[in-house]
Design an enzyme around this catalytic site. Structure first.
Site, mmCIF file in Angstrom:
data_model
loop_
_atom_site.group_PDB
_atom_site.id
_atom_site.type_symbol
_atom_site.label_atom_id
_atom_site.label_comp_id
_atom_site.label_asym_id
_atom_site.label_seq_id
_atom_site.Cartn_x
_atom_site.Cartn_y
_atom_site.Cartn_z
ATOM 1 C CB SER A 420 -0.982 0.215 1.204
ATOM 2 O OG SER A 420 -1.737 -1.094 1.125
ATOM 3 C CG HIS A 441 -2.619 -0.312 -3.388
ATOM 4 N ND1 HIS A 441 -2.874 0.963 -3.294
ATOM 5 C CD2 HIS A 441 -2.647 -1.132 -2.551
ATOM 6 C CE1 HIS A 441 -3.175 1.131 -2.037
ATOM 7 N NE2 HIS A 441 -3.186 -0.229 -1.606
ATOM 8 C CD GLU A 453 -3.275 3.923 -5.738
ATOM 9 O OE1 GLU A 453 -2.755 3.148 -4.903
ATOM 10 O OE2 GLU A 453 -3.790 5.022 -5.637
ATOM 11 C CG ASN A 491 -3.528 4.294 0.891
ATOM 12 O OD1 ASN A 491 -4.884 4.450 1.124
ATOM 13 N ND2 ASN A 491 -2.856 3.030 0.679
#
Ligand code: T1G
Length: 703
Positions: A420, A441, A453, A491
């Site tokens: 992540s 991801h 991702e 994130n």
């Protein structure tokens, strides 16, 4: 429209010379629509269809007709690309009324997805035969619209008001079996759809026509209607179209068809020029545009059928299910039998829950489970085309694993990491084949969340990125290609979102007030409720990892650390930012005291903070960080950011994503909010150069 007795000539590019053709095949004619890719009712289709139905009506040799479509699907709706232009005649409602008013039976032959205007065409036919795999839908609300060609008025007359309200307000699809049960379909074809539709049309010749528009619609009681509208409004979370569509469906019981259609058309035209519809149409096309990555158009992806998943924890088991659902051959490996058994149980539990909820049949569950094998150790991965790791989020663990894989996997196998946050480049450097390494991801739950991702390093080979895109398409994920940075796109922006939320509670708001403001903004859940759901310990571990390198000038709120030190990790421990009793989320005085203590330690006098300020500051934090991500070329396009935020973090699609909305709100207003905060909030909060230059030059994120 061409009247022919044989297939018409096609143009050099293989498309039909006419989007609508009338085939004379005896007493039952076939009107065929052929307008790739989804037979959208463009102006030419509407004109051709109207001409064909008039010819059917007038020609004494034709006693009935079938409307069918060439290609992959029945009409999937009006041509969304035309919405930005002035409407051109013939308008779809007029074409559809002509079908219903035809003096001879007209039967729809439906395959694929009859959506929007396609469903409305079908509703106006006197009969409907559907392919067993076909579905109906009125998804207009997903575009910020209401059905604009009779859907809200005819559907209640055919399936009842309550069901119609559910369908027009949710936009959900109805599969063939349910359609038959509801009376939306007359027959299901398991063989030659057109022949079956022609049989029904032939049977209807000479009999009284059942026109949908002539059927009565059932009236809902006032209290039931009010309660239903309230429920729809709550679920819409700020989107306007679902409520308006439901109100129109309720109207069908009170007014004649033409009056109801006039009200419906008025509402449709109003919403079509609304900001919400513009945003949702942008979101629709952005989700497709994002898969077209500049520079990759002629790059061939590597073939992938055999996939290895390393680590069978929450993410690994979800990833294994995602690949099995898409028909891949999946092998899951763990370090020991116990961990492997736990992973196998997680996979079985995911499928058992889907069978229990009726979303999956036993047979499909068993088929999917049989496509997943399990093993201890890495050796049996040597036949895999792609291997993805979902092991402990630690750089050395991942580097060691990739170094070991390097010696096992054959040349050409794609090595993927589900990290992540960690630097995919550093993981790649542990191998002798960094060009084969890419980040994939997934978002939890990996078999449900659409966003993927695809993280490319400076050395990732283009065909490996193309392989990620091709795998994403098979997984029916929404892929966004990005470069490496801490947290990639989603994130990284989320960490700024949460940081601003914590500043707000330090200055005077309480967690439940921030959550309420962001839920009113349109997020499914506010940031503190999301943290409790995800578990506070995960981000706590990351903060502790980053603590030695944190800039001492950065404004750091330690309330979350203190919650974790008190063993409050969120829902899973019964308490976090909230207390949890009987599944309810309850604001907790313990947290209020912690927050007030943080204010005192910061030397701040707490003040009431409005929902408007909460929303404006968090939006500014998101846009500013997104702008930095663009400045650093982590992604190349604003739509990449918007798609990540909508599909991975619940940013309301009726706002179009943060950057599409920033253009509407005004970049200067957002920049002012950022600049106002920069002094208080320390490093990392300075205005993004791209935001400053756009705001000052009047440029926008979307040209
Ligand atoms: N208009 C124009 N283009 C469309 C389109 C549409 N309605 N639907 C799809 N496309 C394009 C899409 O952009 C893509 O183009 C290609 O077709 C393949 O689509 C009067 C007013 C039908 C389930 O909301 O849900 O009718 O990227 O990649 O995954 O009341 O497309 O290749 O250039 O999505 O197989 C209501 C929207 C309209 C349906 C197929 N209808 N479309 O999915 O392929 S409003 C919809 C979809 C309306 C009436 C109202 C899906 C699909 P390109 P795709 P797919």
């Amino acid at each position: 429209m061409t009247t022919i007795s044989a297939p018409s000539p096609v143009q050099a590019d293989g498309t039909a010379s006419e989007p609508v053709r009338l085939f004379r095949t005896g007493p039952v004619a076939v009107i065929e629509i052929d307008n790739p890719p989804v037979n959208a009712t463009s102006q030419a289709v509407r004109a051709g269809l109207l001409e064909a139905i008039r010819e059917v009506d007038l020609d004494p040799e034709i006693e009935a007709a079938v409307i069918a479509c060439a290609g992959r699907t029945f009409v999937a709706g009006a041509d969304i690309r035309e919405f930005g232009q002035p409407p051109r005649e013939p308008h779809l409602p007029d074409v559809i009324n002509a079908i219903e008013d035809c003096s001879k039976p007209v039967v729809a032959a439906l395959h694929g997805t009859a959506l929007g205007g396609g469903c409305e065409i079908a509703l106006a036919c006197h009969g409907r035969v559907v392919d067993a795999k076909a579905s109906f839908g009125l998804p207009e609300v997903k575009l910020g619209l209401v059905p604009g060609a009779g859907g809200t008025q005819r559907l209640p007359r055919l399936v009842g008001t309550e069901v119609a309200i559910d369908l027009v307000s949710s936009g959900r699809n109805v599969k063939a079996a349910e359609a038959l049960h509801l009376g939306l379909a007359d027959r299901i074809s398991t063989g030659d759809l057109r022949a079956d539709a022609m049989d029904l049309a032939r049977e209807m010749i000479g009999k009284p026509l059942r026109r949908t528009g002539d059927l009565p619609a059932t009236r809902m009681g006032a209290e039931v209607a009010a309660a239903k509208l309230g429920e729809i409004r709550r679920k819409a979370r700020g989107a306007e179209a679902p409520v308006r569509a439901a109100e129109l469906a309720m109207l069908a019981a009170d007014v004649p068809l033409n009056e109801g259609m006039a009200r419906e058309r008025e509402t449709f035209l109003e919403l079509r020029s609304s900001e919400q519809s513009a945003a949702l149409r942008h979101a629709f096309f952005a989700e497709r545009e994002v898969t077209r990555v500049p520079g990759l158009d002629n790059v061939e992806p590597r073939p992938v059928q055999k996939v290895g998943v390393i680590g069978a924890g929450t993410m690994g088991s979800g990833i294994a299910v995602a690949f099995a659902d898409a028909g891949f051959d999946v092998k899951v490996v763990e370090t020991n039998e116990q961990a492997l058994a736990a992973g196998r149980a997680r996979v079985a539990d995911i499928y058992d829950k889907q069978v229990a909820s009726g979303r999956l049949t036993d047979a499909t569950r068993n088929e999917r489970l049989s496509s997943i094998s399990y093993d201890v150790g890495l050796a049996t991965l040597s036949d895999r085309d792609l291997v993805i790791e979902a092991v402990f989020e630690d750089m050395e663990v991942k580097r060691t694993l990739f170094r070991d894989l390097d010696g096992i996997l054959p040349p050409g196998t794609v090595l993927a990491t589900n990290t992540s946050y960690l630097d995919v480049g550093a993981i790649a450097d542990a191998t002798a084949r960094p060009t084969d390494v890419v980040g994939l991801h997934f978002f939890s739950p990996a078999n449900i969340m659409k966003l993927l991702e695809i993280v490319k390093t400076d050395t990732t080979a283009p065909d490996v990125v193309a392989t990620g895109l091709a795998v994403a398409k098979r997984l029916r994920k929404v892929p966004v290609v990005c470069r490496v940075c801490d947290g990639f796109v989603g994130n990284r922006i989320l960490s700024r979102y949460r940081q601003q939320a914590e500043y707000l509670i330090e200055e005077g708001a309480l967690p439940h007030e921030v959550d309420a403001a962001m839920e009113a903004f349109g997020f499914p859940m506010g940031p503190f409720a999301v943290s409790d759901l995800a578990g506070l310990d995960i981000s706590w571990a990351r903060r502790k990892r980053l603590a030695p390198t944190r800039d001492p000038r950065e404004r750091y709120v330690d309330v979350a650390d203190r919650l974790c030190e008190a063993g409050r990790f969120g829902r899973k421990t019964g308490a976090g930012w909230y207390r949890y009793e009987g599944g309810k989320r309850i604001p907790d005085p313990f947290v209020t005291e912690l927050v007030e203590g943080a204010s005192r330690r910061r030397g701040l006098t707490r003040r009431p903070i409005s929902a408007d300020e909460i929303q404006a500051r968090i939006r500014a934090a998101i846009v500013n960080e997104a702008s930095k991500i663009l400045d650093e070329h982590i992604v190349e396009r604003p739509l990449d950011v918007d798609v990540v935020m909508m599909h991975g973090y619940g940013y309301p699609a009726w706002r179009g994503g943060p950057l599409f909305e920033a253009d509407r709100v005004g970049l200067q207003a957002i920049l002012d909010k950022v600049t106002e905060r920069a002094a208080q909030d320390g490093p990392g909060w300075e205005p993004a150069a791209g935001l400053v230059s756009r705001a000052s030059s009047g440029a926008r994120f979307y040209s």
